[in-house]
Design a protein around this motif. Structure first.
Motif, PDB file in Angstrom:
ATOM      1  N   UNK A 147      94.220 -48.106  35.002  1.00 55.92           N
ATOM      2  CA  UNK A 147      93.639 -47.420  36.058  1.00 55.92           C
ATOM      3  C   UNK A 147      95.142 -47.929  36.767  1.00 55.92           C
ATOM      4  N   UNK A 148      95.783 -46.731  37.384  1.00 54.98           N
ATOM      5  CA  UNK A 148      97.325 -46.647  38.353  1.00 54.98           C
ATOM      6  C   UNK A 148      97.064 -47.156  39.652  1.00 54.98           C
ATOM      7  N   UNK A 149      95.898 -47.272  39.977  1.00 54.02           N
ATOM      8  CA  UNK A 149      94.958 -47.471  41.486  1.00 54.02           C
ATOM      9  C   UNK A 149      94.811 -49.601  40.839  1.00 54.02           C
ATOM     10  N   UNK A 150      94.928 -49.612  40.549  1.00 53.55           N
ATOM     11  CA  UNK A 150      93.508 -51.180  40.415  1.00 53.55           C
ATOM     12  C   UNK A 150      94.192 -51.374  39.551  1.00 53.55           C
ATOM     13  N   UNK A 151      93.971 -53.034  39.285  1.00 51.35           N
ATOM     14  CA  UNK A 151      94.622 -54.056  38.100  1.00 51.35           C
ATOM     15  C   UNK A 151      93.412 -54.188  37.835  1.00 51.35           C
ATOM     16  N   UNK A 152      92.434 -54.037  37.564  1.00 51.52           N
ATOM     17  CA  UNK A 152      91.200 -54.850  37.007  1.00 51.52           C
ATOM     18  C   UNK A 152      91.112 -52.987  35.598  1.00 51.52           C
ATOM     19  N   UNK A 153      91.469 -53.972  34.560  1.00 53.11           N
ATOM     20  CA  UNK A 153      91.109 -52.971  33.520  1.00 53.11           C
ATOM     21  C   UNK A 153      90.297 -54.004  32.361  1.00 53.11           C
ATOM     22  N   UNK A 154      89.544 -54.416  32.764  1.00 51.57           N
ATOM     23  CA  UNK A 154      87.810 -54.889  32.385  1.00 51.57           C
ATOM     24  C   UNK A 154      87.336 -53.301  31.604  1.00 51.57           C
ATOM     25  N   UNK A 155      86.527 -53.738  29.983  1.00 50.53           N
ATOM     26  CA  UNK A 155      85.874 -52.809  30.061  1.00 50.53           C
ATOM     27  C   UNK A 155      84.937 -52.344  30.410  1.00 50.53           C
ATOM     28  N   UNK A 156      85.537 -50.901  30.240  1.00 53.41           N
ATOM     29  CA  UNK A 156      84.000 -49.849  31.430  1.00 53.41           C
ATOM     30  C   UNK A 156      82.805 -49.991  30.970  1.00 53.41           C
ATOM     31  N   UNK A 196      91.905 -46.617  26.503  1.00 52.22           N
ATOM     32  CA  UNK A 196      91.750 -47.149  25.028  1.00 52.22           C
ATOM     33  C   UNK A 196      90.638 -47.420  24.388  1.00 52.22           C
ATOM     34  N   UNK A 197      90.632 -47.554  23.002  1.00 48.44           N
ATOM     35  CA  UNK A 197      89.585 -48.652  22.822  1.00 48.44           C
ATOM     36  C   UNK A 197      88.448 -47.971  23.237  1.00 48.44           C
ATOM     37  N   UNK A 198      88.174 -46.287  23.310  1.00 53.41           N
ATOM     38  CA  UNK A 198      87.271 -46.187  23.161  1.00 53.41           C
ATOM     39  C   UNK A 198      85.636 -46.451  22.449  1.00 53.41           C
ATOM     40  N   UNK A 199      84.353 -46.777  22.555  1.00 51.16           N
ATOM     41  CA  UNK A 199      83.412 -46.592  21.513  1.00 51.16           C
ATOM     42  C   UNK A 199      81.992 -46.060  22.211  1.00 51.16           C
ATOM     43  N   UNK A 200      81.961 -44.909  21.235  1.00 54.79           N
ATOM     44  CA  UNK A 200      81.068 -44.049  21.958  1.00 54.79           C
ATOM     45  C   UNK A 200      79.511 -45.136  21.791  1.00 54.79           C
TER      46      UNK A 200
END
Length: 306
Positions: A147-156, A196-200
């Motif tokens: 994200x460009x607006x958040x430092x939260x890069x955890x899995x979503x 990144x790292x997309x899992x269906x």
């Protein structure tokens, strides 16, 4: 395994069959599967012809699809799928937006053409196909997102619902489960290029509250009363009048846009959303009815830095 171009498929079979195989490959890859009715509806062929083309496609790519008797369709084999025809991400998204077009499969423009600013691997077509399949099947994905607006890069965990092009970037709309659970914004916009790292999660179907029908901001259309910015020179005003097809000598015009997309329109059209026009000369237009739009929650980013 044989590699094909659209032209080589035409040479091996004929133009009609090559188009059908390309269509099957495209629908399976980006929508997750197809049945005979898809071919019947698109090409107007009969059941027997449709079955024949699907069988031949399976012969060419035996590890791409398998018939699911419960769903009554040929579904993608995600772990072993190999495209029959390679296609770039921009072309794929364009056809998903505007319809399958065999002419897009040829590498021969009708007139001299070059796309400016193409970044190598800017869009990962395999990640994109996972998102488009999730949109079509109304299922969830798990992913990392820069994200460009958040430092939260955890899995979503996202439930993709739609996609769009803002004039510069391809993006998609999705229900964000973690954000919703913490009381934050439920539906958000995401850039394909930041995935990144997309899992269906093909067995994780969208809940009713996670579907596009419940995304009120996506369906809300807002009027934007725009006027040519008073800081513009006469020559710049004349240029904009020509570019935007405005009525000569009339600086005001009205456009209607989805509420969630106004932010992108503001950025790319250089719209000044201050109550009183700014004097810094960096704008093309001024939004005259900003006071009537500020109360909308989805407009927070539009007026964020005022």
């Amino acid at each position: 395994m044989d590699k094909f171009t659209y032209e080589s498929l035409i040479k091996k079979y004929n133009a009609q069959r090559a188009e059908r195989f390309a269509f099957i490959d495209f629908v399976v890859r980006f929508l997750g599967g197809l049945n005979r009715s898809d071919l019947l509806d698109f090409f107007g062929i009969g059941d027997a012809a449709a079955s024949k083309e699907i069988s031949e496609y399976k012969r060419l790519r035996p590890r791409n699809v398998d018939y699911d008797r419960v769903m009554r369709k040929n579904v993608i084999l995600r772990d072993s799928f190999t495209p029959l025809i390679e296609i770039d991400a921009e072309t794929a998204l364009g056809m998903l937006a505007n319809g399958f077009n065999k002419n897009k499969l040829y590498d021969r423009p009708m007139l001299p053409y070059k796309r400016v600013g193409m970044v190598p691997r800017h869009l990962d077509i395999d990640l994109i196909s996972k998102v488009t399949r999730a949109i079509h099947s109304k299922t969830a994905i798990k992913c990392d997102y820069i994200s460009g607006n958040s430092k939260n890069h955890d899995e979503r965990t996202l439930v993709p619902t739609a996609f769009f092009y803002d004039g510069h970037s391809w993006m998609f709309r999705a229900f964000h489960r973690e954000s919703a659970a913490s009381g934050g914004v439920k539906f958000k916009c995401f850039e394909f290029s930041r995935l990144k790292n997309v899992t269906e999660c093909s067995n994780d179907s969208a809940l009713p509250l996670e579907t596009l029908a419940q995304d009120s901001d996506w369906h809300l259309l807002v009027p934007l009363q725009l006027t040519l910015h008073p800081s513009l020179s006469d020559s710049k005003k004349s240029t904009l009048i020509q570019e935007f097809g405005l009525v000569d000598r009339d600086d005001d015009f009205l456009v209607t846009e989805k509420a969630v997309l106004v932010y992108y329109l503001k950025k790319h059209w250089k719209i000044d959303v201050n109550d009183n026009p700014s004097g810094d000369g960096n704008y093309n237009f001024h939004l005259k009815n900003s006071s009537t739009l500020k109360h909308l929650e989805c407009m927070e980013n539009v007026f964020k830095y005022l």
